[in-house]
Design a protein around this motif. Structure first.
Motif, PDB file in Angstrom:
ATOM      1  N   PHE A 140       3.301 -46.948  14.884  1.00 56.49           N
ATOM      2  CA  PHE A 140       2.546 -46.704  16.115  1.00 56.49           C
ATOM      3  C   PHE A 140       1.172 -46.132  15.769  1.00 56.49           C
ATOM      4  O   PHE A 140       0.937 -45.632  14.674  1.00 56.49           O
ATOM      5  CB  PHE A 140       3.301 -45.722  17.018  1.00 56.49           C
ATOM      6  N   GLY A 141       0.295 -46.196  16.753  1.00 56.47           N
ATOM      7  CA  GLY A 141      -0.979 -45.508  16.644  1.00 56.47           C
ATOM      8  C   GLY A 141      -1.962 -46.217  15.747  1.00 56.47           C
ATOM      9  O   GLY A 141      -2.043 -47.441  15.685  1.00 56.47           O
ATOM     10  N   GLY A 142      -2.685 -45.427  14.993  1.00 59.95           N
ATOM     11  CA  GLY A 142      -3.826 -45.910  14.243  1.00 59.95           C
ATOM     12  C   GLY A 142      -5.055 -45.190  14.739  1.00 59.95           C
ATOM     13  O   GLY A 142      -5.157 -44.816  15.911  1.00 59.95           O
ATOM     14  N   SER A 143      -5.993 -44.956  13.845  1.00 57.91           N
ATOM     15  CA  SER A 143      -7.216 -44.251  14.214  1.00 57.91           C
ATOM     16  C   SER A 143      -8.378 -45.228  14.245  1.00 57.91           C
ATOM     17  O   SER A 143      -8.304 -46.331  13.696  1.00 57.91           O
ATOM     18  CB  SER A 143      -7.499 -43.126  13.209  1.00 57.91           C
ATOM     19  N   GLU A 144      -9.451 -44.827  14.891  1.00 58.45           N
ATOM     20  CA  GLU A 144     -10.618 -45.690  14.986  1.00 58.45           C
ATOM     21  C   GLU A 144     -11.234 -45.881  13.605  1.00 58.45           C
ATOM     22  O   GLU A 144     -11.467 -44.926  12.861  1.00 58.45           O
ATOM     23  CB  GLU A 144     -11.649 -45.087  15.941  1.00 58.45           C
ATOM     24  N   GLY A 145     -11.463 -47.119  13.250  1.00 57.25           N
ATOM     25  CA  GLY A 145     -12.093 -47.417  11.975  1.00 57.25           C
ATOM     26  C   GLY A 145     -13.233 -48.384  12.169  1.00 57.25           C
ATOM     27  O   GLY A 145     -13.048 -49.476  12.696  1.00 57.25           O
ATOM     28  N   ASP A 146     -14.436 -47.981  11.763  1.00 57.40           N
ATOM     29  CA  ASP A 146     -15.589 -48.851  11.989  1.00 57.40           C
ATOM     30  C   ASP A 146     -16.527 -48.899  10.787  1.00 57.40           C
ATOM     31  O   ASP A 146     -17.621 -49.446  10.866  1.00 57.40           O
ATOM     32  CB  ASP A 146     -16.358 -48.390  13.221  1.00 57.40           C
ATOM     33  N   LYS A 147     -16.112 -48.342   9.664  1.00 53.02           N
ATOM     34  CA  LYS A 147     -16.986 -48.293   8.502  1.00 53.02           C
ATOM     35  C   LYS A 147     -16.858 -49.523   7.607  1.00 53.02           C
ATOM     36  O   LYS A 147     -17.802 -49.917   6.938  1.00 53.02           O
ATOM     37  CB  LYS A 147     -16.693 -47.029   7.680  1.00 53.02           C
ATOM     38  N   LEU A 148     -15.662 -50.128   7.590  1.00 55.88           N
ATOM     39  CA  LEU A 148     -15.427 -51.261   6.710  1.00 55.88           C
ATOM     40  C   LEU A 148     -14.278 -52.074   7.284  1.00 55.88           C
ATOM     41  O   LEU A 148     -13.278 -51.519   7.737  1.00 55.88           O
ATOM     42  CB  LEU A 148     -15.066 -50.766   5.296  1.00 55.88           C
TER      43      LEU A 148
ATOM     44  N   GLN B 230      -2.012 -40.994  -2.817  1.00 56.80           N
ATOM     45  CA  GLN B 230      -2.493 -39.668  -3.191  1.00 56.80           C
ATOM     46  C   GLN B 230      -3.610 -39.751  -4.227  1.00 56.80           C
ATOM     47  O   GLN B 230      -4.603 -39.026  -4.154  1.00 56.80           O
ATOM     48  CB  GLN B 230      -1.336 -38.832  -3.715  1.00 56.80           C
ATOM     49  N   ALA B 231      -3.451 -40.662  -5.199  1.00 58.07           N
ATOM     50  CA  ALA B 231      -4.487 -40.828  -6.227  1.00 58.07           C
ATOM     51  C   ALA B 231      -5.796 -41.309  -5.610  1.00 58.07           C
ATOM     52  O   ALA B 231      -6.883 -40.909  -6.032  1.00 58.07           O
ATOM     53  CB  ALA B 231      -4.010 -41.815  -7.294  1.00 58.07           C
ATOM     54  N   ALA B 232      -5.681 -42.172  -4.595  1.00 59.76           N
ATOM     55  CA  ALA B 232      -6.870 -42.716  -3.939  1.00 59.76           C
ATOM     56  C   ALA B 232      -7.396 -41.800  -2.834  1.00 59.76           C
ATOM     57  O   ALA B 232      -8.496 -42.035  -2.314  1.00 59.76           O
ATOM     58  CB  ALA B 232      -6.552 -44.088  -3.347  1.00 59.76           C
ATOM     59  N   GLY B 233      -6.631 -40.773  -2.466  1.00 61.80           N
ATOM     60  CA  GLY B 233      -7.005 -39.940  -1.334  1.00 61.80           C
ATOM     61  C   GLY B 233      -6.990 -40.742  -0.046  1.00 61.80           C
ATOM     62  O   GLY B 233      -7.855 -40.577   0.823  1.00 61.80           O
ATOM     63  N   ALA B 234      -5.984 -41.613   0.094  1.00 63.95           N
ATOM     64  CA  ALA B 234      -5.950 -42.552   1.215  1.00 63.95           C
ATOM     65  C   ALA B 234      -4.630 -42.464   1.958  1.00 63.95           C
ATOM     66  O   ALA B 234      -3.612 -42.057   1.404  1.00 63.95           O
ATOM     67  CB  ALA B 234      -6.171 -43.981   0.703  1.00 63.95           C
ATOM     68  N   GLN B 235      -4.655 -42.887   3.208  1.00 61.82           N
ATOM     69  CA  GLN B 235      -3.460 -42.958   4.040  1.00 61.82           C
ATOM     70  C   GLN B 235      -3.296 -44.371   4.565  1.00 61.82           C
ATOM     71  O   GLN B 235      -4.264 -45.130   4.664  1.00 61.82           O
ATOM     72  CB  GLN B 235      -3.570 -41.972   5.211  1.00 61.82           C
ATOM     73  N   VAL B 236      -2.060 -44.734   4.892  1.00 60.51           N
ATOM     74  CA  VAL B 236      -1.795 -46.101   5.322  1.00 60.51           C
ATOM     75  C   VAL B 236      -2.430 -46.345   6.689  1.00 60.51           C
ATOM     76  O   VAL B 236      -2.451 -45.471   7.562  1.00 60.51           O
ATOM     77  CB  VAL B 236      -0.279 -46.380   5.358  1.00 60.51           C
ATOM     78  N   VAL B 237      -3.010 -47.529   6.836  1.00 66.50           N
ATOM     79  CA  VAL B 237      -3.611 -47.927   8.103  1.00 66.50           C
ATOM     80  C   VAL B 237      -2.500 -48.419   9.029  1.00 66.50           C
ATOM     81  O   VAL B 237      -1.664 -49.232   8.643  1.00 66.50           O
ATOM     82  CB  VAL B 237      -4.659 -49.037   7.863  1.00 66.50           C
ATOM     83  N   ARG B 238      -2.491 -47.935  10.246  1.00 67.27           N
ATOM     84  CA  ARG B 238      -1.441 -48.253  11.209  1.00 67.27           C
ATOM     85  C   ARG B 238      -1.981 -49.136  12.330  1.00 67.27           C
ATOM     86  O   ARG B 238      -3.197 -49.230  12.505  1.00 67.27           O
ATOM     87  CB  ARG B 238      -0.868 -46.944  11.781  1.00 67.27           C
ATOM     88  N   PRO B 239      -1.078 -49.758  13.097  1.00 67.78           N
ATOM     89  CA  PRO B 239       0.380 -49.705  13.009  1.00 67.78           C
ATOM     90  C   PRO B 239       0.921 -50.662  11.953  1.00 67.78           C
ATOM     91  O   PRO B 239       0.328 -51.696  11.674  1.00 67.78           O
ATOM     92  CB  PRO B 239       0.818 -50.168  14.406  1.00 67.78           C
ATOM     93  N   LEU B 240       2.055 -50.302  11.368  1.00 66.19           N
ATOM     94  CA  LEU B 240       2.723 -51.184  10.418  1.00 66.19           C
ATOM     95  C   LEU B 240       3.480 -52.275  11.166  1.00 66.19           C
ATOM     96  O   LEU B 240       4.047 -52.035  12.231  1.00 66.19           O
ATOM     97  CB  LEU B 240       3.720 -50.397   9.573  1.00 66.19           C
ATOM     98  N   ARG B 241       3.500 -53.460  10.563  1.00 67.83           N
ATOM     99  CA  ARG B 241       4.302 -54.563  11.080  1.00 67.83           C
ATOM    100  C   ARG B 241       4.880 -55.333   9.885  1.00 67.83           C
ATOM    101  O   ARG B 241       4.285 -55.350   8.800  1.00 67.83           O
ATOM    102  CB  ARG B 241       3.458 -55.506  11.938  1.00 67.83           C
TER     103      ARG B 241
ATOM    104  N   HIS C  28      -4.605 -49.104   2.746  1.00 71.21           N
ATOM    105  CA  HIS C  28      -4.715 -47.645   2.681  1.00 71.21           C
ATOM    106  C   HIS C  28      -6.183 -47.275   2.567  1.00 71.21           C
ATOM    107  O   HIS C  28      -6.916 -47.858   1.760  1.00 71.21           O
ATOM    108  CB  HIS C  28      -3.947 -47.103   1.471  1.00 71.21           C
ATOM    109  N   ALA C  29      -6.608 -46.306   3.380  1.00 66.28           N
ATOM    110  CA  ALA C  29      -8.009 -45.896   3.386  1.00 66.28           C
ATOM    111  C   ALA C  29      -8.088 -44.387   3.600  1.00 66.28           C
ATOM    112  O   ALA C  29      -7.174 -43.781   4.166  1.00 66.28           O
ATOM    113  CB  ALA C  29      -8.764 -46.633   4.487  1.00 66.28           C
ATOM    114  N   PRO C  30      -9.203 -43.751   3.173  1.00 63.84           N
ATOM    115  CA  PRO C  30      -9.303 -42.287   3.283  1.00 63.84           C
ATOM    116  C   PRO C  30      -9.102 -41.758   4.693  1.00 63.84           C
ATOM    117  O   PRO C  30      -8.451 -40.741   4.899  1.00 63.84           O
ATOM    118  CB  PRO C  30     -10.726 -42.013   2.773  1.00 63.84           C
ATOM    119  N   GLY C  31      -9.644 -42.448   5.699  1.00 65.16           N
ATOM    120  CA  GLY C  31      -9.502 -41.989   7.073  1.00 65.16           C
ATOM    121  C   GLY C  31      -8.563 -42.827   7.903  1.00 65.16           C
ATOM    122  O   GLY C  31      -8.594 -42.757   9.138  1.00 65.16           O
ATOM    123  N   GLY C  32      -7.720 -43.616   7.237  1.00 65.22           N
ATOM    124  CA  GLY C  32      -6.825 -44.490   7.986  1.00 65.22           C
ATOM    125  C   GLY C  32      -7.606 -45.608   8.660  1.00 65.22           C
ATOM    126  O   GLY C  32      -8.574 -46.126   8.106  1.00 65.22           O
TER     127      GLY C  32
END
Length: 287
Positions: A78-86, A233-244, A260-264
């Motif tokens: 569920f969810g996911g955060s706004e991503g507009d950088k890449l 953790q090595a990349a300082g990244a979190q999985v981009v959601r939602p998963l399917r 996986h990206a630093p800000g999701g």
């Protein structure tokens, strides 16, 4: 007879709980990562077990186990955060893909800044040539005739690296005054196959990168597995959601492809288009 049935029932519940907790021990042995693939199912069964009459101690144990299993998995759907950088398009294209023109059109139409490809074979390598006008900066890491990973970018590439075994190919791109590492990931299947060893090779590469790191590809394991968690953790990244689910194994949907990206960020899913994997289009944040 009733005592025997009760003993069998609670032995089964004990084994169920033990299997859940063992799935968190991927740091000790990769077989635990294989067990973690069943975490949602096992956690749901624990939840159902709470409907049975049992002592407070048993209820607390089963309830804690269900919470551990479901709270570390279900929110990812569920969810996911706004991503507009890449914007990243990731795809295991299948080494024998017969629909390369349609796939090239889908990638172009997606508006992606960067494309990460897996299973780039000598047969389907023509896809990179088709995309060259739109993604002129390309990096390929070939591990065998049927298996390579690639990163294609609209933006200039200032550095590129490959692992010494099938795991990751990464480039540093320059976009809007910022340097960003993007890695195309293709790990083997979980234990008894080589997922853990390939993840170690990937982590060695990632540990040497500086700045924001985005990982995308076919991990061949779910994102809560220890091998993937270590890479995040090595990349300082979190999985981009939602998963399917992105791959169907004899009717069983599997969560193999993720970003996986630093800000999701926010993920959407593309069609198969000649492959056995769905593509992932992720708009990611780099904060």
């Amino acid at each position: 007879m009733m005592k025997l049935m009760r003993f069998g029932l609670f032995s089964g519940i004990f084994c169920l709980c033990l299997s859940v907790w063992a799935g968190f021990a991927g740091w000790a042995h990769p077989v635990a990562d294989t067990l973690s693939l069943f975490r949602v199912l096992l956690g749901s069964l624990c939840l159902l077990c709470l409907l049975l009459p049992m002592s407070r101690r048993w209820r607390a144990t089963v309830g804690l186990t269900a919470a551990a299993a479901l709270l570390t998995t279900v929110p990812l759907f569920f969810g996911g955060s706004e991503g507009d950088k890449l914007t990243v398009y990731s795809k295991n294209i299948w080494y024998y893909n017969p629909e390369l023109p349609a796939l090239a059109d889908d990638i172009r139409d997606s508006g992606a800044d960067v494309v990460t490809l897996q299973e780039v074979s000598r047969r389907n390598e023509d896809l990179m040539a088709r995309l060259k006008p739109d993604f002129p900066h390309q990096h390929l890491c070939r591990f065998s005739g049927w298996s390579a990973v690639a990163v294609l970018s609209r933006h200039p590439v200032t550095e590129a690296r490959c692992t010494d075994r099938r795991a990751v190919g990464a480039v540093r791109i320059h976009k809007d005054g910022q340097d960003i590492w993007v890695g195309s990931v293709h790990l083997p299947w979980p234990f008894p196959y080589g997922n853990a060893g390939a993840a170690e090779a990937a982590q060695e590469l990632i540990d040497g990168l500086t700045g924001p790191v985005v990982l995308a590809g076919d991990f061949n394991i779910f994102p809560w597995a220890n091998s993937v968690q270590r890479l995040g953790q090595a990349a300082g990244a979190q999985v981009v959601r939602p998963l399917r689910p992105t791959f169907n194994l004899r009717g069983v949907p599997l969560l193999l492809d993720h970003v996986h990206a630093p800000g999701g960020g926010q993920a959407e899913y593309r069609g198969l288009i000649g492959s056995d994997h769905h593509g992932v289009l992720a708009r990611v944040a780099l904060r």
